[in-house]
Scaffold this active site. Sequence first.
Site, PDB file in Angstrom:
ATOM      1  N   ASP A  59       0.841  -1.190   0.000  1.00  0.00           N
ATOM      2  CA  ASP A  59       0.000   0.000   0.000  1.00  0.00           C
ATOM      3  C   ASP A  59       0.881   1.247   0.000  1.00  0.00           C
ATOM      4  OD1 ASP A  59      -1.733   2.010   0.451  1.00  0.00           O
ATOM      5  OD2 ASP A  59      -2.403   1.318   2.428  1.00  0.00           O
ATOM      6  N   GLU A 137      32.597   7.885   0.025  1.00  0.00           N
ATOM      7  CA  GLU A 137      33.400   7.746   1.253  1.00  0.00           C
ATOM      8  C   GLU A 137      32.463   8.035   2.414  1.00  0.00           C
ATOM      9  OE1 GLU A 137      36.860  10.354   1.117  1.00  0.00           O
ATOM     10  OE2 GLU A 137      36.919  10.107  -1.055  1.00  0.00           O
ATOM     11  N   GLU A 139      31.358   8.636   6.104  1.00  0.00           N
ATOM     12  CA  GLU A 139      31.753   9.007   7.471  1.00  0.00           C
ATOM     13  C   GLU A 139      30.533   8.908   8.380  1.00  0.00           C
ATOM     14  OE1 GLU A 139      35.407  12.061   6.399  1.00  0.00           O
ATOM     15  OE2 GLU A 139      33.470  12.935   6.898  1.00  0.00           O
ATOM     16  N   GLU A 194      37.937   8.811  12.345  1.00  0.00           N
ATOM     17  CA  GLU A 194      38.018  10.137  11.718  1.00  0.00           C
ATOM     18  C   GLU A 194      38.381  11.187  12.783  1.00  0.00           C
ATOM     19  OE1 GLU A 194      38.112  12.382   9.530  1.00  0.00           O
ATOM     20  OE2 GLU A 194      38.076  11.247   7.661  1.00  0.00           O
ATOM     21  N   GLU A 201      35.273   6.275   9.545  1.00  0.00           N
ATOM     22  CA  GLU A 201      35.038   6.240   8.097  1.00  0.00           C
ATOM     23  C   GLU A 201      35.319   4.836   7.594  1.00  0.00           C
ATOM     24  OE1 GLU A 201      36.673   9.433   5.736  1.00  0.00           O
ATOM     25  OE2 GLU A 201      37.055   8.121   4.029  1.00  0.00           O
ATOM     26  N   HIS A 250      31.651  12.008   0.649  1.00  0.00           N
ATOM     27  CA  HIS A 250      32.273  12.501  -0.580  1.00  0.00           C
ATOM     28  C   HIS A 250      32.004  11.496  -1.696  1.00  0.00           C
ATOM     29  CE1 HIS A 250      35.420  14.538   2.242  1.00  0.00           C
ATOM     30  NE2 HIS A 250      34.190  14.961   2.433  1.00  0.00           N
ATOM     31  N   ARG A 322      41.509  21.097  -0.037  1.00  0.00           N
ATOM     32  CA  ARG A 322      40.298  20.411   0.406  1.00  0.00           C
ATOM     33  C   ARG A 322      39.150  21.366   0.705  1.00  0.00           C
ATOM     34  NH1 ARG A 322      40.891  14.977   2.650  1.00  0.00           N
ATOM     35  NH2 ARG A 322      42.793  14.188   1.748  1.00  0.00           N
ATOM     36  N   GLU A 339      36.304  14.430  -7.077  1.00  0.00           N
ATOM     37  CA  GLU A 339      35.764  14.150  -5.743  1.00  0.00           C
ATOM     38  C   GLU A 339      34.855  15.307  -5.345  1.00  0.00           C
ATOM     39  OE1 GLU A 339      38.712  13.829  -2.607  1.00  0.00           O
ATOM     40  OE2 GLU A 339      37.162  13.932  -1.078  1.00  0.00           O
ATOM     41  N   ARG A 341      32.760  17.094  -2.699  1.00  0.00           N
ATOM     42  CA  ARG A 341      32.934  17.021  -1.244  1.00  0.00           C
ATOM     43  C   ARG A 341      31.753  17.550  -0.427  1.00  0.00           C
ATOM     44  NH1 ARG A 341      37.903  16.007   0.708  1.00  0.00           N
ATOM     45  NH2 ARG A 341      37.558  17.371   2.513  1.00  0.00           N
TER      46      ARG A 341
HETATM   47  N1  GLU Z   1      34.682  15.217   7.678  1.00  0.00           N
HETATM   48  C1  GLU Z   1      34.952  16.100   6.569  1.00  0.00           C
HETATM   49  C2  GLU Z   1      33.645  16.545   5.917  1.00  0.00           C
HETATM   50  O1  GLU Z   1      32.770  16.934   6.615  1.00  0.00           O
HETATM   51  C3  GLU Z   1      35.877  15.474   5.544  1.00  0.00           C
HETATM   52  C4  GLU Z   1      37.186  14.955   6.069  1.00  0.00           C
HETATM   53  C5  GLU Z   1      38.003  14.269   4.964  1.00  0.00           C
HETATM   54  O2  GLU Z   1      38.521  14.948   4.067  1.00  0.00           O
HETATM   55  O3  GLU Z   1      38.017  13.026   4.979  1.00  0.00           O
HETATM   56  O4  GLU Z   1      33.467  16.502   4.720  1.00  0.00           O
HETATM   57 MG    MG Z   2      37.187  11.330   5.679  1.00  0.00          MG
END
Ligand code: GLU
Ligand code: MG
Length: 449
Positions: A59, A137, A139, A194, A201, A250, A322, A339, A341
């Site tokens: 349903d 990836e 976390e 982490e 992670e 990511h 990053r 990647e 992010r």
């Molecule tokens: N924890 C970080 C985030 O909020 C990333 C850390 C990493 O580069 O693995 O994206």
């Molecule tokens: Mg990480």
Amino acid sequence: MREINKRKDYSPAEIEKIVAEKNVRFIRMQFTDMFGKLKNIVITPSQLQKALRNQMMFDGSSIEGFVRIEESDMFLHPDLATFAIFPWQNDSGNSARFICDIYDVEGNPFLGDPRQILRRVLAHGESLGYVSQVGPEMEFFLFMLDSKGQPTNISYDGGGYFDLGPVDLGEDARHEMVIALEDMGFEVEAAHHEVAPAQHEIDFKYANALISADQVMTFKYVLQVCAKRNGLISSFIPKPFAGQAGSGMHLNISLDDKEGRNIFYDEDDEIRLSAVARKFMAGILAHAPGLTAILNPLVNSYKRFVPGFEAPCYIAWSVRNRSPLIRIPTVNRDNARIELRSPDPSANPYLALALCLAAGFDGIERDLPLPEPINLNIYELSDEEREAMGIKRLPRNLYEAVEALMADHLLTETLGSHLCTKYVEAKLHEWEEYSAQITDWEMRHYLGY
Ligand code: GLU
Ligand code: MG
């Protein structure tokens, strides 16, 4: 079990044989709602033939955002390649699962089914000659349960990145998770603590986008079960504590051609990235504001977008840094990829991948130019410098993100009006409800007025 659980094109007869031989007593028919929640209907082997004939009905009106009452019958079509037996057994025998696609009474793919929305985008990619590959990836946090078995946000752990505590409850649980994931057919590539206390992670090998989205859902389920067996709770909340790292999901994305060659790789390019990869990336950057409403679906998601915790705030790309939205990890022929992010693990993986890929394909089809990379720390620039460089901020909150989504025709079209309307309605409601809350912060700062 590991062999059975590797994805294969099983025939109905093979499934029936395994279910009998392995003493499978329960089968979970799983699917995902638009908010990324795993749902299931449990059957016993007595109903297996019916299920394999795609006749298992449910349903739809009981699932939030699915259908109105008067058209509520839905059918589950099990994807036989997703058949897997769970690695935990109880006294009565084994339990297994299928991941299902949802069809309406007329036998058409249901427009509100996130898995089918991803399928449509992948089919479009294939019509252009591309096979989409994604490596997430994941976390997450592990918290304690209280004496009544209820979740808390209390961590047991003072450790940090790669730390080894004398008694690390989380590490034991994580080992168990890795083994259970491998038993479920995953190729786990790395697992580690982490940055934040109680944050971990686990990374697994990239795969075809549909498989990858299925794996994210399986991952969360496996973690939930393993955490509970260790007296813990696994949480994918993006930012549990102000002033500490949040959790990202990511996404490493690349495209193969039909022969399996990675077409993001170009050995003659300075950073080994092909023209197709650049246009794809330009597409993601162009649609980034609207994408955010799906990649970061919670009010809490936006608390993660603050400087200093390796999460992005700005719409830019970079080779090393990053801080931007897209980073290009070191490239060799096999693993040229981008990647992304910003996504966090509370996102619905089917919708997240569908929209990221649709945005990337749009960049390729419209031949969008890629802005210059920003290879410096964007957080150290002044607002004026960022403005001069044309660097925009990601939406600051869920409301801004939903507005950006509504203004992005490609994205709303990709989601389809059924799902998009219901999603936007629900998220605006969530925002209104949150905005009416009075927080501790306000009390601390304003009580003295
Ligand atoms: N924890 C970080 C985030 O909020 C990333 C850390 C990493 O580069 O693995 O994206
Ligand atoms: Mg990480």
